[in-house]
Design a protein around this motif. Sequence first.
Motif, short mmCIF file in Angstrom:
data_model
loop_
_atom_site.label_atom_id
_atom_site.label_comp_id
_atom_site.label_asym_id
_atom_site.label_seq_id
_atom_site.Cartn_x
_atom_site.Cartn_y
_atom_site.Cartn_z
N VAL A 179 -12.59 9.36 -7.36
CA VAL A 179 -11.48 10.22 -6.97
C VAL A 179 -11.03 9.77 -5.59
N ALA A 180 -9.78 9.28 -5.48
CA ALA A 180 -9.32 8.66 -4.24
C ALA A 180 -7.99 9.25 -3.78
N VAL A 181 -7.79 9.26 -2.46
CA VAL A 181 -6.53 9.65 -1.83
C VAL A 181 -6.12 8.52 -0.89
N PHE A 182 -4.84 8.08 -1.00
CA PHE A 182 -4.37 6.93 -0.22
C PHE A 182 -3.15 7.29 0.61
N ASP A 183 -2.84 6.39 1.55
CA ASP A 183 -1.65 6.53 2.39
C ASP A 183 -0.38 6.51 1.56
N GLY A 184 -0.32 5.69 0.53
CA GLY A 184 0.86 5.63 -0.33
C GLY A 184 1.62 4.34 -0.21
N SER A 185 2.66 4.21 -1.02
CA SER A 185 3.35 2.94 -1.16
C SER A 185 4.35 2.65 -0.06
N ASP A 186 4.93 3.68 0.57
CA ASP A 186 5.93 3.43 1.60
C ASP A 186 5.49 4.04 2.93
N GLN A 187 6.00 3.50 4.01
CA GLN A 187 5.61 3.95 5.34
C GLN A 187 6.53 5.06 5.83
N ALA A 189 8.25 5.25 8.46
CA ALA A 189 9.51 4.75 9.02
C ALA A 189 10.56 4.56 7.93
N THR A 190 10.10 4.38 6.69
CA THR A 190 11.03 4.17 5.58
C THR A 190 11.35 5.47 4.87
N ASN A 191 10.33 6.31 4.66
CA ASN A 191 10.51 7.53 3.90
C ASN A 191 9.51 8.57 4.39
N ASN A 192 9.99 9.55 5.16
CA ASN A 192 9.08 10.56 5.70
C ASN A 192 8.87 11.73 4.75
N ARG A 193 9.41 11.65 3.53
CA ARG A 193 9.22 12.73 2.56
C ARG A 193 8.10 12.42 1.57
N SER A 194 7.63 11.19 1.54
CA SER A 194 6.64 10.83 0.53
C SER A 194 5.30 11.50 0.80
N SER A 195 4.61 11.83 -0.28
CA SER A 195 3.30 12.47 -0.18
C SER A 195 2.21 11.42 -0.15
N PHE A 196 0.98 11.89 0.03
CA PHE A 196 -0.15 10.98 -0.14
C PHE A 196 -0.23 10.57 -1.60
N ARG A 197 -0.91 9.48 -1.82
CA ARG A 197 -1.08 8.97 -3.17
C ARG A 197 -2.48 9.33 -3.68
N ALA A 198 -2.59 9.76 -4.92
CA ALA A 198 -3.87 10.14 -5.51
C ALA A 198 -4.14 9.30 -6.74
N GLN A 231 -7.79 6.98 -16.62
CA GLN A 231 -7.40 6.92 -15.23
C GLN A 231 -5.97 7.41 -15.01
N GLY A 232 -5.70 7.83 -13.78
CA GLY A 232 -4.36 8.28 -13.41
C GLY A 232 -4.03 7.87 -11.99
N ASP A 233 -2.74 7.69 -11.71
CA ASP A 233 -2.26 7.26 -10.40
C ASP A 233 -0.94 7.98 -10.14
N THR A 234 -0.80 8.69 -9.00
CA THR A 234 0.38 9.51 -8.79
C THR A 234 0.76 9.60 -7.32
N GLN A 235 2.07 9.73 -7.05
CA GLN A 235 2.59 9.96 -5.70
C GLN A 235 3.98 10.56 -5.81
N ASN A 236 4.25 11.61 -5.05
CA ASN A 236 5.55 12.29 -5.08
C ASN A 236 6.50 11.73 -4.02
N THR A 249 16.47 2.88 -2.86
CA THR A 249 16.52 3.94 -1.84
C THR A 249 16.39 5.33 -2.44
N LEU A 250 16.18 5.42 -3.75
CA LEU A 250 16.05 6.72 -4.40
C LEU A 250 14.62 7.22 -4.33
N SER A 251 14.47 8.50 -4.03
CA SER A 251 13.15 9.12 -3.99
C SER A 251 12.75 9.54 -5.40
N ARG A 252 11.54 9.14 -5.80
CA ARG A 252 11.07 9.45 -7.15
C ARG A 252 9.63 9.95 -7.12
N ASP A 253 9.27 10.66 -8.18
CA ASP A 253 7.87 11.05 -8.38
C ASP A 253 7.23 10.03 -9.32
#
Length: 258
Positions: A179-187, A189-198, A231-236, A249-253
């Motif tokens: 069970v892991a939690v990550f920083d995510g795919s974008d930084q 500076a690029t997208n301050n709305r992105s959540s952590f990645r699980a 397995q599953g991989d997700t980020q909002n 440039t589109l925000s996706r889940d």
Amino acid sequence: MKLRLCKWAVIAMLMLSLGSPSRAWVSLVDNDKGKLELETRLMFWGVSAGRDDVPSGPVQSENINDFFVRRARFLVRAKASPKLDIYLQLGQDNAGSKVLKPDAGFRIKDFYLNYKRAEGLQLLVGQFKVPFLRQNLESGFNQLLVDRATLPSLRPALEGQRDEGGMIWGNRKGFQYRVAVFDGSDQDATNNRSSFRAATRLSYNWFTPEPGVGYAGTTIGEKRILQVGLQGDTQNHRMDSKDDAGFTTLSRDYRAWA
């Protein structure tokens, strides 16, 4: 023509001699206070490709015949205490000396600490492989096929199949959970709305357990291995630079299950 045949004869002999990569950890320190080991790995490829087979880069006016280092690794692992392991892997990935991958160059691949409270309860922190798809968790030096499929690299992650974060994991007989939690795919500076990645992975091995962080792609028939995984991989609210033009440039889940 004769020179070309000689060239390919030499390449063939080298490829046969390097059919199974040589790996041996060299111990620098091994005493009651801890253990420190080093290892280097090299993988060579010979390529013969037509100019129309080159996927990117400058326009090719001739066929490509090349012999190059596909992967190079420098590894360090240390046991600071009976419960704490440190692992560092520096490496280069090269898809061809004339056609480089985006992550070509010598850089940090893995760098993490693993605290082992018990076999069934361990904590891993740093940069490491995302626990999604068995093929992604296999070493590039002992795969069943010559290279990985493209699917593991299509998902968003730092270093292609890796990301920075923490993971709770453990083993009990043939069962393994991650069970892991990550920083995510974008930084930020690029997208301050992105959540952590699980990401999470459950697996069960019949015959031979595989209790390590990484797996072997093949044991050349020395062990009987049959694994079933979920397995599953997700980020909002993420943005993906690998999207088609007009969608980067589109925000996706993001959701992926297997």
